[in-house]
Design an enzyme around this catalytic site. Structure first.
Site, PDB file in Angstrom:
ATOM      1  N   GLU A 209       0.823  -1.215   0.000  1.00 18.51           N
ATOM      2  CA  GLU A 209       0.000   0.000   0.000  1.00 18.51           C
ATOM      3  C   GLU A 209       0.856   1.263   0.000  1.00 18.51           C
ATOM      4  O   GLU A 209       0.595   2.210  -0.738  1.00 18.51           O
ATOM      5  CB  GLU A 209      -0.966   0.006   1.197  1.00 18.51           C
ATOM      6  CG  GLU A 209      -2.129  -0.965   1.063  1.00 18.51           C
ATOM      7  CD  GLU A 209      -1.787  -2.389   1.465  1.00 18.51           C
ATOM      8  OE1 GLU A 209      -0.626  -2.649   1.861  1.00 18.51           O
ATOM      9  OE2 GLU A 209      -2.686  -3.258   1.391  1.00 18.51           O
TER      10      GLU A 209
ATOM     11  N   HIS B 112     -11.193  -4.697   9.303  1.00 19.38           N
ATOM     12  CA  HIS B 112     -11.794  -4.443   7.988  1.00 19.38           C
ATOM     13  C   HIS B 112     -13.074  -3.618   8.084  1.00 19.38           C
ATOM     14  O   HIS B 112     -13.878  -3.623   7.161  1.00 19.38           O
ATOM     15  CB  HIS B 112     -12.148  -5.756   7.278  1.00 19.38           C
ATOM     16  CG  HIS B 112     -10.985  -6.563   6.821  1.00 19.38           C
ATOM     17  ND1 HIS B 112     -10.181  -7.239   7.688  1.00 19.38           N
ATOM     18  CD2 HIS B 112     -10.482  -6.793   5.580  1.00 19.38           C
ATOM     19  CE1 HIS B 112      -9.229  -7.876   6.996  1.00 19.38           C
ATOM     20  NE2 HIS B 112      -9.396  -7.615   5.723  1.00 19.38           N
TER      21      HIS B 112
END
Lengths: 328, 327
Positions: free
Chosen positions: A61, A130
């Site tokens: 990322e 998440h």
């Protein structure tokens, strides 16, 4: 009139038209290509646009978001997809330290026309890594524009407008919304990335929300209506720069405000909204501002615990009733 | 170990230009230290003295179509790249006519005209940026490579590892120049890496690697030339230049982590005087010429300081400009 389509389909259409309309646009992210996107937003785009435009990135990322910043500086118009907001924390450095700062730090010489999209929010039993709602963190940072499309119109219209913005834009797509369907009110959706929208007019209390909380806030308004309470619903849509004028206008009429925020109460975005109401609409208020926010806990897995942590229709209705002081 | 074991192989123009650039950096940095002492430069100031052969040896190999990404120890790179000394000095003085209107300071020098992308003060932060710039260059089909400078300390950051992989995976025209000055602030390389062979780290990701004595501007230039040629042909490269920072990490550093004798040993290998001696020994350059060059460089630096000292300050009413396009 166009046919009904899902929020996901509207996003895909937005990508298709952006990619088709400008050869500088490319989509970079984990599993955006062959897999078709972890939320299937980009399904089919690899076949249509090829691997130079739909770029599968390794699980890096920091690396690929930073590369997106560099690619934007170098003249491309990248859309970088981050699988989920929690993973974006691995890329905070290029977003905050570089993308958001570069225009100022360079005395206006450079700017970063980058769009970062990510799934956000809870409600699918995905637990604490998440499910979080951190858009308020991003909205804290000068130099970024922060969008929270909650409707099919916004899913379709905001991406193109974000790509036209010469500065970095972060788009939060609530994972609960991908399957929600609706009808476009205009062929290209709603391209306004500067203003809030009144999703439901009302005269008794103003419910302010954005993103994934919009459907249940509208459901709460419908329930209040059955009890004779006429609630307005303001969808902020844009968390930075914030359009408070639309909020003040509604609050001046209703004299009551309930803020519905899926992030944690402490230091959450609703705290900022509340402060602004105190600063600029204090004498328009007949009751203290109410906040409905997530309990101060990492989002738990078990269904009943997750539900208990999050704002629900019932808790929104209850807050509105408190705000109305038992008059409803 | 002596610096440079063979005659300087360049023609006189190139040979003297290398000297001139190293001297410009040295005198500019000395002036920065002096102005810091006078309180005209504040904040963090990271001097490059000792490492001049790297910027002087590599940066002139880049053309106007190429881009450069550097760190917070970037005065030298900016100078050699062609950013005006007075614009750099004014920036450090925090003036409105500085290259970044006083928003950046010493650590954040940027210049659009020369594709100088900073001035990045997050260790490793420039590396993914370089990958993206190189990707854009490749996609646009225009000529142009990206040279990214960083210290060996950045190789402990995930940003290095992610960027090295991305560059090799996407085969973008990026040159990663690691200035191994042996200390990440006060932490020696062997105290931060289990494997101190830096080229080995880069090679593991599929980057082409080269290493050279960073105190020898001749070796730097020759090695960098080969690397740049390879990058222009499409292969991302990693170049390790072994160098040494003579001054403290920043102006706040008491230097408790290294021995004076070590610093002295490296000073004896200083890139500027060893190279000057070689040029003189070869008869390429005389003492009188050196003195004339030094005077010319000193005048440039003096003019930069004078310009900065009399430059206007940005009024606070301009505080919010350049945050976004609208503001």
């Amino acid at each position: 009139m166009s046919a009904r389509q899902t929020y996901r389909d509207a996003l895909r259409e937005a990508h298709r038209s952006a990619l088709g309309g400008d050869p500088r646009v490319l989509l970079i992210g984990e599993d955006v290509g062959r897999y078709g996107g972890s939320y299937a937003v980009s399904r089919g785009l690899l076949d249509e646009f090829g691997p130079d435009r739909i770029v599968d990135a390794p699980l890096s990322e920091l690396g690929f978001v930073g590369a997106g910043v560099g690619a934007a500086l170098g003249g491309l118009r990248p859309i970088v997809e981050i699988m989920t907001v929690n993973f974006s924390l691995l890329a905070l450095d290029p977003i905050v330290n570089t993308a958001a700062s570069l225009r100022h730090m360079s005395g206006g010489q450079f700017h970063v026309p980058l769009v970062i999209r990510m799934a956000t929010g809870a409600g699918r039993q995905l637990a604490a890594q998440h499910s979080h709602s951190l858009e308020g963190w991003y909205a804290h940072v000068p130099g970024l524009r922060v969008l929270a499309p909650a409707t099919v119109d916004d899913a379709r219209g905001m991406l193109g407008a974000a790509l036209d913005d010469p500065d970095p834009v972060v788009i939060f797509e609530h994972a609960q919304l991908y399957n929600v369907d609706g009808t476009l009110t205009a062929p290209g959706g709603d391209p306004d990335i500067a203003h809030a929208r009144v999703r439901r007019p009302g005269g008794d209390v103003t419910l302010v929300t954005w993103g994934g909380m919009l459907p249940r806030t509208l459901a709460a308004a419908a329930e209040l209506a059955e009890a004779g309470v006429d609630a307005a619903v303001v969808d902020l849509r844009v968390l930075r720069p914030l359009d408070m004028a639309t909020v003040y206008e509604s609050v001046r009429r209703t004299r009551r405000a309930v803020l519905v925020d899926e992030s944690w109460r402490s230091g959450g975005f609703a705290a900022e909204l509340s402060a602004r109401l105190m600063e600029c609409a204090f004498y328009d208020l007949d009751a203290p501002v109410e906040r409905v926010a997530t309990a101060e806990v990492p989002i738990p897995y078990a269904r009943q615990l997750e539900e208990a942590a999050l704002p629900q229709v019932a808790s929104i209705v209850a807050a509105a009733r408190r705000c109305l002081g038992g008059s409803a | 170990m002596p610096v440079g074991r063979y005659p300087v192989p360049f023609d006189r123009d190139v040979a003297v230009e290398l000297l001139r650039q190293m001297l410009r950096i040295r005198r500019f940095e000395e002036a920065c230290a002096e102005q810091y002492g006078l309180g005209n430069i504040r904040g963090f100031l990271h001097l490059y003295i000792g490492q001049e052969a790297v910027a002087a040896g590599v940066v002139p190999l880049l053309g106007p179509e190429d881009s450069l990404v550097a760190t917070y120890r970037e005065h030298g790179h900016a100078l050699v790249r062609g950013v005006a000394a007075r614009s750099l000095m004014a920036e450090m003085f925090g003036r409105a006519t500085g290259c970044c209107r006083g928003r950046g300071g010493s650590m954040h020098l940027f210049d659009a005209a020369t594709r100088f992308y900073g001035g990045n003060a997050i260790v490793g932060g420039g590396l993914p940026l370089a990958v993206g710039l190189a990707l854009a260059a490749k996609r646009s089909g225009r000529a142009g490579i990206v040279a990214c400078f960083f210290g060996e300390g950045a190789m402990a950051e995930g940003a290095f590892h992610e960027s090295a992989n991305l560059a090799a995976l996407w085969r973008v025209p990026a040159l990663f120049v690691c200035e191994n000055n042996r200390y990440a602030m006060g932490t020696a390389l062997e105290r931060s890496q289990a494997r101190t062979d830096l080229c080995g780290h880069a090679a593991a990701y599929g980057l082409s690697t080269r290493s050279a004595d960073g105190m020898d501007v001749v070796a730097v230039r020759e090695t960098a030339e080969a690397a740049v040629t390879e990058v222009r042909a499409g292969t991302p490269c990693f170049l390790e230049l072994q160098t040494y920072r003579f001054r403290a990490h920043s102006m706040f550093d008491p230097e408790l982590y290294r021995e004076r004798a070590e610093v002295e040993a490296w000073r004896a290998r200083g890139p500027l005087h060893t190279y000057t001696d070689r040029l003189k020994a070869q008869g390429l350059y005389g003492e009188a010429e050196f003195l004339a060059l030094d005077a010319e460089v000193a005048a440039e630096v003096r003019a930069a300081v004078a310009y900065a000292a009399s430059a206007p300050t940005e009024p606070a009413t301009e505080l919010l400009r350049d945050v976004t396009v609208a503001a």
